[in-house]
Design a protein around this motif. Structure first.
Motif, PDB file in Angstrom:
ATOM      1  N   HIS A   1       5.502  29.691  16.384  1.00  9.14           N
ATOM      2  CA  HIS A   1       4.667  28.506  16.597  1.00  9.14           C
ATOM      3  C   HIS A   1       4.955  27.383  15.612  1.00  9.14           C
ATOM      4  N   ALA A   2       5.645  27.680  14.527  1.00 13.07           N
ATOM      5  CA  ALA A   2       5.846  26.681  13.469  1.00 13.07           C
ATOM      6  C   ALA A   2       7.311  26.694  13.032  1.00 13.07           C
ATOM      7  N   GLU A   3       7.718  25.594  12.420  1.00  8.29           N
ATOM      8  CA  GLU A   3       9.116  25.466  12.036  1.00  8.29           C
ATOM      9  C   GLU A   3       9.333  26.000  10.614  1.00  8.29           C
ATOM     10  N   ALA A   4      10.606  26.301  10.330  1.00 12.77           N
ATOM     11  CA  ALA A   4      10.970  26.768   8.985  1.00 12.77           C
ATOM     12  C   ALA A   4      10.899  25.617   7.988  1.00 12.77           C
ATOM     13  N   VAL A   5      11.284  24.418   8.442  1.00 14.66           N
ATOM     14  CA  VAL A   5      11.319  23.262   7.536  1.00 14.66           C
ATOM     15  C   VAL A   5      10.690  22.051   8.203  1.00 14.66           C
ATOM     16  N   ASN A   6       9.856  21.365   7.489  1.00 17.98           N
ATOM     17  CA  ASN A   6       9.299  20.079   7.924  1.00 17.98           C
ATOM     18  C   ASN A   6       9.668  19.052   6.857  1.00 17.98           C
ATOM     19  N   ALA A   7      10.295  17.975   7.277  1.00 17.81           N
ATOM     20  CA  ALA A   7      10.651  16.926   6.313  1.00 17.81           C
ATOM     21  C   ALA A   7      10.170  15.593   6.864  1.00 17.81           C
ATOM     22  N   ARG A   8       9.709  14.742   6.003  1.00 12.58           N
ATOM     23  CA  ARG A   8       9.221  13.423   6.462  1.00 12.58           C
ATOM     24  C   ARG A   8       9.707  12.323   5.509  1.00 12.58           C
ATOM     25  N   PHE A   9      10.149  11.240   6.119  1.00 14.13           N
ATOM     26  CA  PHE A   9      10.596  10.081   5.345  1.00 14.13           C
ATOM     27  C   PHE A   9       9.800   8.861   5.793  1.00 14.13           C
ATOM     28  N   LEU A  10       9.230   8.154   4.861  1.00 11.63           N
ATOM     29  CA  LEU A  10       8.476   6.928   5.148  1.00 11.63           C
ATOM     30  C   LEU A  10       9.156   5.757   4.453  1.00 11.63           C
ATOM     31  N   LEU A  11       9.281   4.666   5.188  1.00 11.80           N
ATOM     32  CA  LEU A  11       9.831   3.447   4.606  1.00 11.80           C
ATOM     33  C   LEU A  11       8.838   2.330   4.898  1.00 11.80           C
ATOM     34  N   GLY A  12       8.369   1.663   3.868  1.00  6.93           N
ATOM     35  CA  GLY A  12       7.341   0.638   4.061  1.00  6.93           C
ATOM     36  C   GLY A  12       7.785  -0.706   3.534  1.00  6.93           C
ATOM     37  N   LEU A  13       7.228  -1.732   4.127  1.00 10.72           N
ATOM     38  CA  LEU A  13       7.567  -3.086   3.696  1.00 10.72           C
ATOM     39  C   LEU A  13       6.342  -3.973   3.789  1.00 10.72           C
ATOM     40  N   SER A  14       6.005  -4.595   2.676  1.00 10.36           N
ATOM     41  CA  SER A  14       4.889  -5.531   2.665  1.00 10.36           C
ATOM     42  C   SER A  14       5.358  -6.855   3.279  1.00 10.36           C
ATOM     43  N   LEU A  15       4.583  -7.374   4.236  1.00  9.02           N
ATOM     44  CA  LEU A  15       5.023  -8.590   4.935  1.00  9.02           C
ATOM     45  C   LEU A  15       4.374  -9.844   4.339  1.00  9.02           C
TER      46      LEU A  15
ATOM     47  N   ASN B   1       0.874  -1.166   0.000  1.00  9.87           N
ATOM     48  CA  ASN B   1       0.000   0.000   0.000  1.00  9.87           C
ATOM     49  C   ASN B   1       0.907   1.210   0.000  1.00  9.87           C
ATOM     50  N   GLU B   2       1.715   1.310  -1.047  1.00 13.33           N
ATOM     51  CA  GLU B   2       2.745   2.342  -1.048  1.00 13.33           C
ATOM     52  C   GLU B   2       2.135   3.725  -1.120  1.00 13.33           C
ATOM     53  N   ARG B   3       2.829   4.665  -0.488  1.00 14.29           N
ATOM     54  CA  ARG B   3       2.372   6.047  -0.514  1.00 14.29           C
ATOM     55  C   ARG B   3       3.287   6.860  -1.420  1.00 14.29           C
ATOM     56  N   HIS B   4       2.705   7.847  -2.071  1.00 15.95           N
ATOM     57  CA  HIS B   4       3.477   8.676  -2.987  1.00 15.95           C
ATOM     58  C   HIS B   4       3.709  10.065  -2.427  1.00 15.95           C
ATOM     59  N   PHE B   5       3.078  10.352  -1.283  1.00 17.51           N
ATOM     60  CA  PHE B   5       3.284  11.614  -0.569  1.00 17.51           C
ATOM     61  C   PHE B   5       3.510  11.245   0.902  1.00 17.51           C
ATOM     62  N   THR B   6       3.992  12.181   1.691  1.00 19.98           N
ATOM     63  CA  THR B   6       4.223  11.819   3.092  1.00 19.98           C
ATOM     64  C   THR B   6       3.238  12.498   4.044  1.00 19.98           C
ATOM     65  N   TYR B   7       2.777  13.694   3.710  1.00 21.79           N
ATOM     66  CA  TYR B   7       1.785  14.367   4.558  1.00 21.79           C
ATOM     67  C   TYR B   7       0.373  14.130   4.028  1.00 21.79           C
ATOM     68  N   THR B   8       0.237  14.000   2.742  1.00 22.50           N
ATOM     69  CA  THR B   8      -1.071  13.842   2.115  1.00 22.50           C
ATOM     70  C   THR B   8      -1.371  12.358   1.922  1.00 22.50           C
ATOM     71  N   TYR B   9      -2.550  11.953   2.372  1.00 23.99           N
ATOM     72  CA  TYR B   9      -2.926  10.548   2.266  1.00 23.99           C
ATOM     73  C   TYR B   9      -3.669  10.285   0.961  1.00 23.99           C
ATOM     74  N   GLU B  10      -3.616   9.012   0.526  1.00 25.08           N
ATOM     75  CA  GLU B  10      -4.351   8.575  -0.654  1.00 25.08           C
ATOM     76  C   GLU B  10      -5.470   7.622  -0.231  1.00 25.08           C
ATOM     77  N   SER B  11      -6.412   7.391  -1.120  1.00 22.79           N
ATOM     78  CA  SER B  11      -7.584   6.594  -0.743  1.00 22.79           C
ATOM     79  C   SER B  11      -7.311   5.086  -0.732  1.00 22.79           C
ATOM     80  N   ALA B  12      -6.202   4.651  -1.329  1.00 20.79           N
ATOM     81  CA  ALA B  12      -5.940   3.202  -1.460  1.00 20.79           C
ATOM     82  C   ALA B  12      -5.908   2.508  -0.102  1.00 20.79           C
ATOM     83  N   ALA B  13      -6.387   1.270  -0.080  1.00 20.66           N
ATOM     84  CA  ALA B  13      -6.363   0.475   1.153  1.00 20.66           C
ATOM     85  C   ALA B  13      -5.628  -0.829   0.877  1.00 20.66           C
ATOM     86  N   LEU B  14      -5.110  -1.434   1.914  1.00 18.31           N
ATOM     87  CA  LEU B  14      -4.452  -2.735   1.754  1.00 18.31           C
ATOM     88  C   LEU B  14      -5.481  -3.791   1.363  1.00 18.31           C
TER      89      LEU B  14
END
Lengths: 103, 281
Positions: free
Chosen positions: B267-281, B34-47
């Motif tokens: 109240h907020a940061e200058a930079v926000n970065a997110r890294f996601l690593l996924g693995l299908s089991l 169920n790979e994601r193509h964005f890190t903050y924005t979710y997609e509708s796909a489900a496992l």
């Protein structure tokens, strides 16, 4: 929400709706497709549903017309194990894809 | 020295998760990702039903008025309950280094556990518009967080667009003096598939905090996002910079009088970065 936020939300929703309207979707089987294939419309519709459910979480589903019936047969042979398709799902998906395949 | 310690512990958590993923890579794997193509924005796909996925998250929040570096780490196990419904369980930790001048404060803390539920209503490729409903609850040592999202997306050829409307309620300092902080967020993202396994795009976030029902800030972030898939594993990375914020304006008497747009590092940061690593089991 701030005014720019509302504006961004509205513009994005419009863009998505426009894209949805223009881009089309996976074809739904018709009575003509069912008659030509010699199967019931309910089974073809169920096949489309199983195709979306089982395949689209891993990749965008290909339109049935992108391959011939023989090519779909081979593609399903390749994918069935990898996608853990139950025999009933494989049969329904195959019926849908082959019935609407490129001729 | 303290900074080194905090960073080392944050890295250690990230490495533990990566080791888990690495170990799982050695085992049998399916293509039910169920790979994601964005890190903050979710997609509708489900496992798919019965599929399992392990995900490691690292969010870096960097740069405020004072020295500020924060890492939020999450380890997630995602389970497909049906072809439309998925649930996930998270363990969260955070590491923070902050301070001014010579004073530096470092914190490393367990940040609670989360339960996520997502129900896919329609498909981004097969239907005119993909859609899903999302809910998440986080129980932390000092806060309870409820989050709901409406997810819309559309895949057209090599382009994927996604839009999320997010409502969040944070209840801080559980006890006699609870503080409620409603948050509204809009996430918009677009990406182009360079190959079926590699995509490159942009993400835009608008994050609005409304403590006690009053506008605190409404910050906008924009930046590139990239995603790739390799066998049973996938990754996604976004680096978003703050482009500014809508902030309340006060008159000389200290009363609120309209709003203005400026960079908000209070109240907020200058930079926000997110890294996601996924693995299908």
């Amino acid at each position: 929400m701030s005014a720019p936020g509302r504006l961004a939300l509205g513009a994005a929703a419009l863009a998505l709706a426009a894209l949805g309207a223009c881009a089309g979707s996976l074809p739904s089987p018709t009575t003509a497709d069912a008659t030509r294939a010699g199967v019931s419309l309910e089974r073809l519709t169920a096949g489309r549903g199983r195709y979306v459910a089982k395949c689209s979480s891993c990749h965008a589903p290909f339109a049935p017309t992108e391959r011939t019936a023989d090519e779909w047969h081979r593609a399903l042979d390749d994918m069935a194990d990898e996608a853990h398709l139950a025999a009933s799902d494989r049969e329904l998906i195959g019926l849908y894809l082959r019935s609407l395949a490129r001729r | 020295m303290n900074i080194t310690k905090a960073l080392r512990r944050a890295l250690s958590t990230a490495c533990s998760g990566a080791a888990l993923l690495g170990a799982a890579l050695l085992g049998p794997a399916s293509a039910s990702a169920n790979e994601r193509h964005f890190t903050y924005t979710y997609e509708s796909a489900a496992l798919p039903e019965d599929a399992l996925e392990l995900e490691l998250w690292t969010t870096s929040r960097i740069g405020r008025e004072e020295r500020y570096i924060r890492f939020d780490n999450r380890l997630e196990l995602e389970i497909g309950l049906s072809d439309r419904l998925l649930t996930a369980f998270y363990v969260n930790t955070e590491a923070k280094v902050s301070g001014t001048g010579d004073e530096t404060e470092t914190e490393y803390a367990f940040a609670g556990v989360s339960s996520e539920w997502k129900y896919k209503l329609s498909d981004a490729s097969a239907d005119a518009l993909g859609s899903a409903l999302y809910g998440e609850v986080t129980f932390g040592p000092e806060e309870l967080e409820l989050e709901a999202k409406v997810i819309l997306d559309k895949r057209a050829g090599d382009v994927l667009l996604a839009l999320n409307a997010v409502g969040e309620l944070e209840v801080k300092d559980l006890g006699d003096a609870n503080e409620l902080e409603p948050i509204v967020e809009v996430d918009l993202a677009a990406t182009y598939f360079i190959t079926p396994a590699v995509s490159l795009g942009l993400e835009l976030r608008n994050h609005t905090a409304l403590p006690e029902g009053e506008l605190e800030h409404s910050a906008f972030y924009l930046g590139p996002t990239a995603a790739w898939r390799m066998g049973p594993a996938w990754g996604a990375l976004s680096v978003l910079g703050q482009i500014g914020a809508v902030l309340p304006k006060e008159n000389e008497a200290g009363d609120r009088e309209g709003v203005h747009f400026a960079r908000d590092l209070a109240h907020a940061e200058a930079v926000n970065a997110r890294f996601l690593l996924g693995l299908s089991l």
